[in-house]
Design a protein around this motif. Structure first.
Motif, mmCIF file in Angstrom:
data_model
loop_
_atom_site.group_PDB
_atom_site.id
_atom_site.type_symbol
_atom_site.label_atom_id
_atom_site.label_comp_id
_atom_site.label_asym_id
_atom_site.label_seq_id
_atom_site.Cartn_x
_atom_site.Cartn_y
_atom_site.Cartn_z
ATOM 1 N N GLU A 211 -0.684 5.633 -2.793
ATOM 2 C CA GLU A 211 -1.416 4.915 -1.744
ATOM 3 C C GLU A 211 -0.701 3.610 -1.382
ATOM 4 N N PHE B 247 0.867 2.593 2.198
ATOM 5 C CA PHE B 247 0.605 1.325 2.887
ATOM 6 C C PHE B 247 1.910 0.655 3.315
ATOM 7 N N LYS B 248 2.879 0.617 2.410
ATOM 8 C CA LYS B 248 4.154 -0.030 2.717
ATOM 9 C C LYS B 248 4.864 0.669 3.875
ATOM 10 N N SER C 193 3.401 -6.826 -0.653
ATOM 11 C CA SER C 193 4.012 -5.494 -0.716
ATOM 12 C C SER C 193 5.486 -5.535 -0.348
ATOM 13 N N PHE D 166 -9.362 -1.858 -0.279
ATOM 14 C CA PHE D 166 -8.017 -1.408 0.090
ATOM 15 C C PHE D 166 -8.057 -0.101 0.873
ATOM 16 N N MET E 291 -6.247 -0.163 4.509
ATOM 17 C CA MET E 291 -5.433 0.994 4.887
ATOM 18 C C MET E 291 -5.788 1.536 6.268
ATOM 19 N N THR F 153 -4.328 -0.629 8.950
ATOM 20 C CA THR F 153 -2.875 -0.494 9.049
ATOM 21 C C THR F 153 -2.482 0.782 9.786
ATOM 22 N N THR F 154 -3.149 1.878 9.463
ATOM 23 C CA THR F 154 -2.816 3.153 10.113
ATOM 24 C C THR F 154 -3.355 3.216 11.539
#
Length: 247
Positions: free
Chosen positions: A103, A107-108, A172, A208, A213, A216-217
């Motif tokens: 995971e 994320f990175k 990260s 998170f 997440m 971010t996506t």
């Protein structure tokens, strides 16, 4: 090969499938991006189209700034992570630590794609504000620089820049973010080079996976979706069907 409008619509619909846990947010962000893309498109159709398409195709001057390989790599890893989660009940070696590491890598990779998308958005912003730009130069700017450009713009990009967790982004990128299995929590160090400071922080799995997440996506998915909407503009029926999903 350019997709047919039928395939574009299918790809677009897939973005908003029921597996997306933050679908309402995704619709909102896509709608706001679409408004800005429309405005840029009306100002300069060719430049706007090339900027959005450059994520997949690069530009006429430089095909190497295309990021399709990075996107495909992210999708591949994301599918591996999803499949690992699905194997939870039948995989005797299933490990929460392994999953957490996957995971984090997800994320990175997603954030690296966000950065590549920010390059295009900064260029769109420059176009909207009648400012000169060179995507080949902007492409090499840091994430922080790109975010600052958008936050300082006369155009309101906060609907998107607010999705980016600065603390996690910094941690990260310096490999200072990890999962503490003993305490079942994500931990990290926020290293601020400018202030010469280091601060520890922690993030619950719920925070998170349930907020950070998806945010971010959603940047990736909303950019792709808004780009597809641009491609469907010449096809009225397809465009209306696609637009109805986010209205």
């Amino acid at each position: 090969m350019i997709n047919s409008p039928d395939q574009f619509l299918k790809d677009y619909q897939q973005i908003f499938n029921n597996d997306n846990i933050a679908k309402d947010d995704l619709k909102r962000i896509t709608g706001q991006l679409n408004i800005l893309f429309d405005e840029a498109f009306n100002m300069n159709k060719d430049k706007t189209s090339e900027l959005i398409a450059s994520f997949i195709l690069g530009t006429t001057n430089n095909r190497l700034i295309a990021d399709k390989e990075a996107y495909d790599s992210y999708i591949g890893h994301h599918l591996e992570t999803s499949n690992y989660i699905k194997s939870r009940d039948i995989n005797p070696t299933f490990s929460k630590q392994v999953l957490a590491n996957m995971e984090i890598e997800d994320f990175k990779m997603a954030f690296e794609l966000d950065k590549k998308i920010l390059v295009r958005l900064v260029c769109v912003d420059r176009l909207l504000n009648n400012q000169e730009f060179n995507i080949e130069n902007i492409y090499f700017e840091s994430a922080g620089s790109l975010i600052n450009r958008l936050t300082q713009s006369n155009t309101d990009w906060s609907f998107l820049t607010d999705l980016i967790d600065k603390c996690l982004r910094n941690a990260s990128s310096h490999l200072d973010f990890y999962y503490d299995a003993e305490h079942a929590i994500f931990k990290g160090k926020d290293v601020n080079s400018r202030l010469k400071s280091i601060e520890k922080f922690s993030v619950s799995p719920e925070e998170f996976l349930g907020r950070i997440m998806p945010n971010t996506t959603n940047i990736i998915q909303s950019f792709i979706a808004a780009g597809i909407l641009l491609c469907l503009k010449p096809y009225e029926n397809y465009y209306k069907q696609a637009l109805s999903i986010i209205e």
